[in-house]
Design a protein around this motif. Structure first.
Motif, PDB file in Angstrom:
ATOM      1  N   ASP A 116       0.823  -1.215   0.000  1.00  0.00           N
ATOM      2  CA  ASP A 116       0.000   0.000   0.000  1.00  0.00           C
ATOM      3  C   ASP A 116       0.852   1.258   0.000  1.00  0.00           C
ATOM      4  OD1 ASP A 116      -2.575  -1.128  -0.104  1.00  0.00           O
ATOM      5  OD2 ASP A 116      -2.467  -1.657   2.015  1.00  0.00           O
ATOM      6  N   ILE A 117       2.122   1.151   0.422  1.00  0.00           N
ATOM      7  CA  ILE A 117       3.016   2.308   0.305  1.00  0.00           C
ATOM      8  C   ILE A 117       3.127   2.703  -1.165  1.00  0.00           C
ATOM      9  CG2 ILE A 117       5.390   3.127   0.570  1.00  0.00           C
ATOM     10  CD1 ILE A 117       5.647   1.335   3.021  1.00  0.00           C
ATOM     11  N   VAL A 118       3.387   1.701  -2.022  1.00  0.00           N
ATOM     12  CA  VAL A 118       3.531   1.961  -3.453  1.00  0.00           C
ATOM     13  C   VAL A 118       2.209   2.420  -4.060  1.00  0.00           C
ATOM     14  CG1 VAL A 118       4.000   0.887  -5.691  1.00  0.00           C
ATOM     15  CG2 VAL A 118       5.448   0.358  -3.717  1.00  0.00           C
ATOM     16  N   VAL A 119       1.143   1.691  -3.767  1.00  0.00           N
ATOM     17  CA  VAL A 119      -0.169   2.011  -4.357  1.00  0.00           C
ATOM     18  C   VAL A 119      -0.618   3.405  -3.932  1.00  0.00           C
ATOM     19  CG1 VAL A 119      -2.610   1.371  -4.383  1.00  0.00           C
ATOM     20  CG2 VAL A 119      -0.845  -0.404  -4.562  1.00  0.00           C
ATOM     21  N   ASN A 120      -0.480   3.708  -2.648  1.00  0.00           N
ATOM     22  CA  ASN A 120      -0.919   5.019  -2.166  1.00  0.00           C
ATOM     23  C   ASN A 120      -0.042   6.154  -2.689  1.00  0.00           C
ATOM     24  OD1 ASN A 120      -3.141   4.080  -0.777  1.00  0.00           O
ATOM     25  ND2 ASN A 120      -2.065   3.859   1.168  1.00  0.00           N
TER      26      ASN A 120
END
Length: 744
Positions: free
Chosen positions: A491-495
């Motif tokens: 979610d770090i990458v997606v967000n």
């Protein structure tokens, strides 16, 4: 302020480089007092009248921290003999001092200063030696007089030594006529210091010297904000606010500065841009070198395709079409830019490019702007990566042809890098000055591959190199946009990509690596931040509290780095009998503190220590953003030792501590190029210009395993909506276009 006077009984410690001295003063009544401070010319036997602050050191007891002093030459025979016998004048030891005083008695000091030729009457002193002794005595008198003169204007002893060493006897004329010249000539004398001296002398607020110096000072401040130039009207507005002088006074002085080659004017659209000359020439030189390097390297398409297939078979990695294009462009271009956000396969693409050139037996150099970024590059590629400064061989050794040359890079146009391919990572961090030095060291025929994320914040230093190069359209650029399946599970990458797209973030805390904790009060936010760093996150991400980084948009305010660092230091590295500490201004440094260098220091020496603390490597240069641990405070020598990344130990004098800040919390801007196991971001409110999308994006992408934002969801939403990055005045793209047009 307390005063004390007496003879210098003996020197306990002296640093010959900066004049820092610990001495014992013999007072009346057989009492003694330890004095510490900057004493550029004091020797045993001199009579001192000193004033300063009386302190009690836990080890060395009562001592006077000297702020100002005046030397009195010894008067009686015993004092004169003690003074000369101390080695105050080279070539005179105790025995010779006794013979001189026996011959001339209480007239000795006058003879030394006014009639040194009479010294030939003393056995063991030739005419040449008498002349040398006379010159030394005269130099000490001049230094003594200069220090007294400078102290009248509030100039510190340490700075006074610098001024005297630079100007010698001409300092009196310069200070009386134009103290602002010091701001141009001497590091450590800024406009504000010179302005204060000028006001004491009585120089008018509309003085030509003052207006000129004020304009240069405003341009210097603008460089600190990242600007290469300022529009003329904005420069005049800033200078008018600083000087309290109407802008109409400034046009004449600006033209004089152009004639003196201090600044360069050029038209950019409808504005007149004012550049410090150095900045202007750095952009022009960088543009010229880039275009010279930007030649095509024809490659056989069939051979290229076959080699890429072989690479995929060797590594088991399948490149998508855009990654294959990136490899092909890297092979065929003199200058190639690879850009993209997290999770888009930059590392895989770089590794493929490296392996391609390795198979061609090319010599490849890898580098990044900081030690931490270079370490990440090494881990990601399996190849040695260095900082750009180390690759260019920063040195403080003087040039044979220019003995007084400052520190410089050994690698340059005359001595280029011996490489076929140079790959630079984290290019968004590279400012125009470093880029100018780098590009000069890359010879035509060498491929230059630049890797970075143009959506990151620009460099701390002046310029906007990566973005300007992409904007110019002159170079081959491949942007990776596809998020790969493995990265999409983070979610770090997606967000991070949601933030770039201006999309709202899910704040339901169902993630494994991206959390939002809603709090509305600053003290509560700080309490939660502390609990995360000390108790929750270390075991969750498998890293010590020291490696978990607090990032915040601002320096000031309830959640700014200044206040956060004071609080975090108190709880994460509390006072202890086993830890020495030193107060510097409004900050306390303590052994074990996490610290950061806040400006480039090209002269700072460092060493890497092996077993038993024995140095195994050494070099110079500690740079803006370098982080380390304060290992030792030495009260006696008045130094602190910091261990930076890569095991580099650097020693700072107490006077150099202004170059360090506590780093339990750092601004997001200062975190560029770094990666931390976990990032905690306290966020409530702040200036609109600091609450921007690319600032939030940069903060989130610094985290490797976990991001936690603590604070206001409304402020978070405003940051995502604010897609106007901080503007900065740079013109590398314009320089490139002009040079391209000139050759067409």
């Amino acid at each position: 302020m307390e005063k004390a006077s007496g003879y210098v009984d003996h020197i306990v410690y002296r640093n010959e480089e900066n004049g820092y001295t610990v001495l014992v003063l013999s007072l009346t009544g057989k009492k003694e007092l330890t004095c510490v401070g900057t004493f550029p010319s004091v020797s045993q036997g001199l009579y001192l009248e000193a004033e300063g602050e009386m302190t009690t050191h836990p080890v060395y007891g009562k001592q006077l921290q000297v702020r100002a002093y005046e030397e009195k030459l010894p008067q009686d025979k015993d004092a004169i003999e003690r003074y000369l016998g101390s080695g105050a004048l080279k070539g005179i030891g105790p025995a010779l001092a006794a013979r001189i005083v026996r011959r001339f008695g209480e007239d000795t000091m006058r003879v030394l200063e006014e009639e040194p030729a009479l010294l030939v009457q003393i056995k063991g002193i030739s005419a040449k030696k008498a002349d040398e002794i006379g010159q030394q005595a005269a130099e000490k008198i001049m230094m003594r007089r200069a220090m007294v003169f400078l102290q009248k204007y509030g100039i510190s002893l340490n700075l006074g030594v610098k001024i005297y060493q630079h100007y010698g006897e001409s300092l009196y004329r310069i200070i009386q006529e134009n103290p602002y010249k010091m701001a141009e000539d001497i590091h450590g004398v800024g406009f504000l210091t010179a302005d204060e001296i000028a006001s004491r002398i009585g120089i008018h607020v509309d003085s030509d010297f003052r207006i000129r110096s004020g304009l240069l000072y405003c341009l210097s401040l603008a460089q600190g904000e990242g600007h290469v130039y300022l529009p003329r009207e904005e420069l005049f507005t800033r200078a008018a606010r600083l000087l309290g002088v109407d802008p109409s006074y400034m046009e004449k002085h600006l033209m004089d500065m152009v004639l003196d080659r201090k600044v360069v004017l050029r038209e950019i659209g409808e504005i007149t841009a004012v550049y410090p000359s150095r900045m202007y020439h750095q952009e022009k030189n960088t543009a010229r070198h880039l275009l010279e390097l930007n030649v095509r390297h024809p490659a056989d398409p069939a051979h290229l395709e076959r080699r890429i297939r072989e690479l995929e078979n060797e590594t088991g990695m399948q490149l998508d079409p855009i990654q294959k294009k990136a490899v092909a462009e890297a092979v065929g271009s003199g200058v190639f830019i690879l850009t993209g956000g997290p999770g888009t396969g930059k590392t895989t693409t770089i590794n493929s490019i490296i392996r391609y050139f390795q198979a061609e037996r090319a010599v490849i150099f890898l580098a990044a702007p900081t030690g931490r970024a270079a370490k990440r590059m090494t881990e990601a590629t399996g190849q040695e990566a260095r900082t750009i400064h180390r690759m260019l061989e920063l040195t403080g050794m003087p040039d044979e042809d220019v003995p007084d040359a400052p520190v410089h890079f050994e690698r340059n146009e005359e001595n280029p890098l011996e490489a076929d391919v140079v790959i630079i990572d984290e290019m968004s961090m590279v400012d125009i000055s470093l880029m100018n030095s780098l590009i000069q060291a890359v010879s035509i025929g060498t491929r230059l591959i630049l890797v970075g994320d143009e959506n990151q914040l620009p460099s701390v230093g002046p310029g906007n190199v990566l973005r300007d190069m992409i904007r110019s359209g002159a170079f081959s650029v491949v942007e990776l946009t596809r998020i790969f399946r493995q990265a999409s599970q983070s979610d770090i990458v997606v967000n991070a990509h949601r933030i770039l797209a201006g999309e709202a973030l899910p704040l339901d805390n169902k993630s494994r690596d991206f959390f939002f904790l809603r709090r509305q009060d600053a003290d509560t936010v700080i309490a939660v931040t502390l609990k995360l760093i000390r108790d929750k996150l270390p075991s969750y991400v498998g890293a010590p509290s020291y490696d978990i980084q607090v990032l915040t948009p601002m320096k000031k305010g309830q959640l700014g780095v200044e206040r956060l660092n004071q609080i975090l230091q108190h709880y994460l590295n509390p006072p202890s009998e086993n830890k020495r500490e030193h107060e510097s201004g409004d900050r306390i440094f303590r052994e074990g503190d996490k610290v950061m260098q806040i400006r480039n220091n090209y002269q700072m020496e460092w060493e890497i220590r092996g077993k038993y603390g024995i140095p195994v490597d050494e070099g110079i240069g500690v740079f803006n953003g370098d982080m380390g641990i304060l290992r030792e405070i030495n009260d006696f020598a008045q130094t602190v030792t910091v261990e930076f990344e890569e095991g580099r130990f650097a020693e700072y004098s107490f006077k150099e501590l202004e170059e360090l800040e506590l780093a339990y919390a750092v601004t997001i801007h200062k975190s560029q190029g770094s990666e931390y196991p976990a990032v905690v971001m306290p966020l409530l409110s702040g200036p609109q210009m600091l609450l921007s999308r690319n600032l939030l994006y940069t903060a989130v992408t610094r985290a490797k395993k976990c991001v936690t934002i603590v604070g206001s969801d409304q402020t978070l939403a405003r940051m995502i909506e604010n897609d106007r990055p901080l503007g900065r005045y740079s013109s590398l793209d314009i320089c490139i276009h002009e040079l391209m047009a000139a050759v067409q």
